[in-house]
Enzyme design. Structure first.
Site, PDB file in Angstrom:
ATOM      1  N   ILE A 198      -7.571  -0.905  -0.574  1.00 47.44           N
ATOM      2  CA  ILE A 198      -8.712  -0.412   0.211  1.00 47.44           C
ATOM      3  C   ILE A 198      -9.708  -1.554   0.468  1.00 47.44           C
ATOM      4  CG2 ILE A 198     -10.440   1.413   0.405  1.00 47.44           C
ATOM      5  CD1 ILE A 198      -8.919   2.916  -1.843  1.00 47.44           C
TER       6      ILE A 198
ATOM      7  N   ASP B  23     -11.887 -11.419  -6.200  1.00 47.33           N
ATOM      8  CA  ASP B  23     -10.797 -10.668  -6.843  1.00 47.33           C
ATOM      9  C   ASP B  23     -10.192 -11.554  -7.928  1.00 47.33           C
ATOM     10  OD1 ASP B  23      -8.920  -8.072  -5.581  1.00 47.33           O
ATOM     11  OD2 ASP B  23      -8.122  -9.262  -7.254  1.00 47.33           O
TER      12      ASP B  23
ATOM     13  N   GLY C 187      -4.163  -7.263  -7.352  1.00 44.93           N
ATOM     14  CA  GLY C 187      -4.115  -7.491  -5.908  1.00 44.93           C
ATOM     15  C   GLY C 187      -3.270  -8.707  -5.557  1.00 44.93           C
TER      16      GLY C 187
ATOM     17  N   PHE D 210     -15.076  -2.510  -5.098  1.00 41.29           N
ATOM     18  CA  PHE D 210     -13.783  -1.828  -5.250  1.00 41.29           C
ATOM     19  C   PHE D 210     -13.081  -2.211  -6.554  1.00 41.29           C
ATOM     20  CE2 PHE D 210     -14.274  -2.288  -0.632  1.00 41.29           C
ATOM     21  CZ  PHE D 210     -14.037  -0.997  -0.209  1.00 41.29           C
ATOM     22  N   ALA D 211     -13.410  -3.387  -7.114  1.00 44.31           N
ATOM     23  CA  ALA D 211     -12.612  -3.931  -8.224  1.00 44.31           C
ATOM     24  C   ALA D 211     -12.590  -2.977  -9.401  1.00 44.31           C
ATOM     25  CB  ALA D 211     -13.193  -5.279  -8.658  1.00 44.31           C
TER      26      ALA D 211
ATOM     27  N   SER E  50     -14.596   8.398  -7.109  1.00 47.99           N
ATOM     28  CA  SER E  50     -13.307   9.078  -6.973  1.00 47.99           C
ATOM     29  C   SER E  50     -13.467  10.581  -7.147  1.00 47.99           C
ATOM     30  CB  SER E  50     -12.367   8.546  -8.065  1.00 47.99           C
ATOM     31  OG  SER E  50     -11.230   9.365  -8.190  1.00 47.99           O
TER      32      SER E  50
ATOM     33  N   TYR F 124     -10.537   7.224 -16.861  1.00 49.19           N
ATOM     34  CA  TYR F 124     -10.727   6.688 -15.506  1.00 49.19           C
ATOM     35  C   TYR F 124     -11.825   7.464 -14.773  1.00 49.19           C
ATOM     36  CZ  TYR F 124      -9.898   6.033 -10.529  1.00 49.19           C
ATOM     37  OH  TYR F 124     -10.074   5.809  -9.176  1.00 49.19           O
TER      38      TYR F 124
ATOM     39  N   LYS G  29     -15.847   6.338 -13.620  1.00 46.63           N
ATOM     40  CA  LYS G  29     -16.458   6.426 -12.282  1.00 46.63           C
ATOM     41  C   LYS G  29     -17.787   7.171 -12.361  1.00 46.63           C
ATOM     42  CE  LYS G  29     -13.237   4.337  -9.934  1.00 46.63           C
ATOM     43  NZ  LYS G  29     -13.516   3.038  -9.312  1.00 46.63           N
TER      44      LYS G  29
ATOM     45  N   HIS H 200       1.226   6.417  -6.398  1.00 46.28           N
ATOM     46  CA  HIS H 200       0.819   7.371  -5.361  1.00 46.28           C
ATOM     47  C   HIS H 200       2.036   7.961  -4.647  1.00 46.28           C
ATOM     48  CE1 HIS H 200      -2.808   4.815  -5.975  1.00 46.28           C
ATOM     49  NE2 HIS H 200      -3.354   6.010  -6.025  1.00 46.28           N
TER      50      HIS H 200
ATOM     51  N   ARG I 289      -3.348  18.117  -2.308  1.00 40.81           N
ATOM     52  CA  ARG I 289      -4.284  16.996  -2.262  1.00 40.81           C
ATOM     53  C   ARG I 289      -4.774  16.759  -0.836  1.00 40.81           C
ATOM     54  NH1 ARG I 289      -4.106  17.996  -6.750  1.00 40.81           N
ATOM     55  NH2 ARG I 289      -3.539  16.746  -8.565  1.00 40.81           N
TER      56      ARG I 289
ATOM     57  N   ARG J 164       2.153  16.744 -15.106  1.00 44.57           N
ATOM     58  CA  ARG J 164       1.521  15.652 -15.845  1.00 44.57           C
ATOM     59  C   ARG J 164       0.164  16.142 -16.340  1.00 44.57           C
ATOM     60  NH1 ARG J 164       1.916  10.876 -11.485  1.00 44.57           N
ATOM     61  NH2 ARG J 164       0.807  12.496 -10.373  1.00 44.57           N
TER      62      ARG J 164
HETATM   63  N1  LIG Z   1      -6.234   4.474  -4.054  1.00 43.94           N
HETATM   64  C1  LIG Z   1      -6.867   5.659  -4.166  1.00 43.94           C
HETATM   65  O1  LIG Z   1      -6.322   6.699  -3.768  1.00 43.94           O
HETATM   66  C2  LIG Z   1      -8.243   5.718  -4.761  1.00 43.94           C
HETATM   67  C3  LIG Z   1      -8.845   6.986  -4.912  1.00 43.94           C
HETATM   68  C4  LIG Z   1     -10.122   7.050  -5.471  1.00 43.94           C
HETATM   69  C5  LIG Z   1     -10.794   5.890  -5.836  1.00 43.94           C
HETATM   70  N2  LIG Z   1     -10.178   4.679  -5.697  1.00 43.94           N
HETATM   71  C6  LIG Z   1     -10.901   3.476  -6.127  1.00 43.94           C
HETATM   72  O2  LIG Z   1     -10.928   2.553  -5.055  1.00 43.94           O
HETATM   73  C7  LIG Z   1     -10.936   1.214  -5.565  1.00 43.94           C
HETATM   74  C8  LIG Z   1      -9.866   0.412  -4.875  1.00 43.94           C
HETATM   75  O3  LIG Z   1      -8.602   1.048  -5.071  1.00 43.94           O
HETATM   76  P1  LIG Z   1      -7.254   0.410  -4.497  1.00 43.94           P
HETATM   77  O4  LIG Z   1      -6.323   1.548  -4.299  1.00 43.94           O
HETATM   78  O5  LIG Z   1      -7.553  -0.512  -3.378  1.00 43.94           O
HETATM   79  O6  LIG Z   1      -6.768  -0.405  -5.782  1.00 43.94           O
HETATM   80  P2  LIG Z   1      -6.119  -1.873  -5.895  1.00 43.94           P
HETATM   81  O7  LIG Z   1      -5.559  -1.979  -7.285  1.00 43.94           O
HETATM   82  O8  LIG Z   1      -5.208  -2.119  -4.743  1.00 43.94           O
HETATM   83  O9  LIG Z   1      -7.386  -2.816  -5.766  1.00 43.94           O
HETATM   84  C9  LIG Z   1      -8.222  -3.132  -6.854  1.00 43.94           C
HETATM   85  C10 LIG Z   1      -8.426  -4.644  -6.836  1.00 43.94           C
HETATM   86  O10 LIG Z   1      -9.370  -4.986  -7.858  1.00 43.94           O
HETATM   87  C11 LIG Z   1      -8.928  -6.193  -8.464  1.00 43.94           C
HETATM   88  N3  LIG Z   1      -9.546  -6.224  -9.804  1.00 43.94           N
HETATM   89  C12 LIG Z   1      -9.286  -5.396 -10.849  1.00 43.94           C
HETATM   90  N4  LIG Z   1     -10.099  -5.711 -11.881  1.00 43.94           N
HETATM   91  C13 LIG Z   1     -10.887  -6.735 -11.452  1.00 43.94           C
HETATM   92  C14 LIG Z   1     -11.952  -7.469 -12.053  1.00 43.94           C
HETATM   93  N5  LIG Z   1     -12.368  -7.205 -13.294  1.00 43.94           N
HETATM   94  N6  LIG Z   1     -12.563  -8.450 -11.333  1.00 43.94           N
HETATM   95  C15 LIG Z   1     -12.152  -8.722 -10.062  1.00 43.94           C
HETATM   96  N7  LIG Z   1     -11.151  -8.068  -9.450  1.00 43.94           N
HETATM   97  C16 LIG Z   1     -10.536  -7.070 -10.140  1.00 43.94           C
HETATM   98  C17 LIG Z   1      -7.419  -6.110  -8.477  1.00 43.94           C
HETATM   99  O11 LIG Z   1      -6.797  -7.376  -8.597  1.00 43.94           O
HETATM  100  C18 LIG Z   1      -7.146  -5.435  -7.137  1.00 43.94           C
HETATM  101  O12 LIG Z   1      -6.957  -6.394  -6.115  1.00 43.94           O
HETATM  102  C19 LIG Z   1     -10.763   1.329  -7.068  1.00 43.94           C
HETATM  103  O13 LIG Z   1     -12.037   1.208  -7.689  1.00 43.94           O
HETATM  104  C20 LIG Z   1     -10.222   2.733  -7.245  1.00 43.94           C
HETATM  105  O14 LIG Z   1     -10.576   3.281  -8.519  1.00 43.94           O
HETATM  106  C21 LIG Z   1      -8.920   4.565  -5.168  1.00 43.94           C
END
Ligand SMILES: NC(=O)c1ccc[n+]([C@@H]2O[C@H](COP(=O)([O-])OP(=O)(O)OC[C@H]3O[C@@H](n4cnc5c(N)ncnc54)[C@H](O)[C@@H]3O)[C@@H](O)[C@H]2O)c1
Length: 317
Positions: free
Chosen positions: A12, A31, A36, A70-71, A114, A138, A142, A184, A216, A276
């Site tokens: 995202i 990042d 990632g 996002f991290a 989330s 988790y 949040k 997912h 969902r 689950r």
């Molecule tokens: N994918 C979904 O359906 C969803 C739903 C609700 C919330 N979210 C939230 O959205 C955000 C992004 O999700 P995503 O699906 O893109 O996940 P993703 O794992 O693809 O992206 C997360 C990124 O954060 C980086 N990262 C992790 N810890 C780090 C740190 N300490 N410092 C720097 N970088 C760090 C990772 O390397 C990764 O690139 C997350 O916070 C997630 O909890 C995602």
């Protein structure tokens, strides 16, 4: 504006960074590449490899007009196994990031929250005022960050938007959804359709839903990304925003499998597995607040369109 995007090598974050660049902003992409991929970071962004909780690194980035955060760790089931890791990264590092941002004079933060903050809810669609009951470390992480942002906003240190995503899905060709491990449903089903997995596990078929499988709300990542750009602007008028991001329509797991079979033209080998723990029967968003406060209008609500975009990005032929 100079916008810091943490987690910009992820699914995202990279899509949102691209949209911010298209909107004319400068993007600093931070990042640690723990989950990632470097190639996900838009070439137009300035990439910084490091942890979001590294306060001296963040302080050295110079003026930041807004941060989109996002991290973090994203797997609810894994958070039940190693909660301390999730709390240190998602809460501890975020608090350090927030302190560095306040010290640097950054006025605005948009946070990836989330639907996991709600836990199981009886009434659909879920409105933001429902009591929050996270069912995993988790989801709890949040909610704790949302509460931290509330107090920073109340004390005038930052303006903050917490955006509660439901199920992020779809993709752009440059930024396919690739989590490791992948948890997912849509990418797992697409991999099964592509023959990269022997089949697809369907967790639970006895939920109190129309066909017994979980329901969902899938929201296209491009629509999610657009909401972040809008949230940065909306914080000019509102010091604190908490809003759901979903289409307001729920699809069951069997309906998603059906859409994947239609889009790919292949039959999936579906294996029925037990429920689950922590998976609520239904999670469907009310998006009325995001429409009103952000002016958000999801433009890609069709499940079939979401699956098509994900298929093309993940398995280009
Ligand atoms: N994918 C979904 O359906 C969803 C739903 C609700 C919330 N979210 C939230 O959205 C955000 C992004 O999700 P995503 O699906 O893109 O996940 P993703 O794992 O693809 O992206 C997360 C990124 O954060 C980086 N990262 C992790 N810890 C780090 C740190 N300490 N410092 C720097 N970088 C760090 C990772 O390397 C990764 O690139 C997350 O916070 C997630 O909890 C995602």
């Amino acid at each position: 504006m100079r916008v810091l995007v943490t987690g910009a090598a992820g699914f995202i974050g990279s899509t949102t960074a691209e949209l911010l660049l298209d909107a004319g902003h400068d993007v600093i992409a931070l990042d640690d590449l723990s989950h990632g991929r470097r190639e996900n970071v838009p070439t137009r962004a300035t990439f910084v490899e490091g942890r979001c909780g590294d306060e001296s690194l963040v302080s050295d980035l110079g003026t930041i007009d807004a941060c989109v955060h996002f991290a973090g760790r994203i797997e609810p089931a894994l958070s039940m196994v190693e909660p301390e890791e999730f709390l240190v990264t998602n809460v501890g590092e975020t608090v350090s990031l927030l302190r560095a941002l306040v010290r640097a004079g950054c006025p605005k933060v948009v946070f990836s929250s989330s639907a996991a903050v709600y836990g199981a809810q009886d009434v659909m669609p879920i409105v933001e005022d429902r009591p929050t009951r996270p069912e995993s470390p988790y989801g709890q992480s949040k909610l704790i960050v949302e509460e931290c942002l509330h107090w920073l906003s109340v004390s005038g240190r930052l303006r903050a938007a917490s955006l509660r995503y439901f199920n992020a899905a779809g993709a752009t060709p440059a930024h396919p959804e690739r989590h490791d491990p992948e948890i997912h449903l849509i990418p797992l089903a697409l991999d099964a359709a592509a023959g990269l997995r022997p089949g697809l596990d369907l967790y639970g078929d006895d939920y109190p839903t129309r066909d017994g499988t979980c329901v969902r709300d899938y929201v296209h990542v491009v629509d999610l990304a657009a909401a972040h750009v809008l949230a940065i602007e909306a914080l000019d008028d509102d010091p604190e925003i908490v809003a759901n991001l979903g289409n307001g329509v729920g699809y069951s797991n069997l309906e998603v499998i059906d859409a994947v079979e239609r889009v790919t033209g292949r039959r999936l080998n579906v294996r029925h597995a037990p429920r689950r723990p922590g998976d609520p029967a239904s999670a469907v968003a009310s998006n009325a607040r995001a429409r009103e406060v952000l002016g958000w209008r999801p433009e890609h609500p069709s499940l079939e369109g979401i699956v098509e975009d994900a298929w093309r990005a993940r398995h280009p032929h």
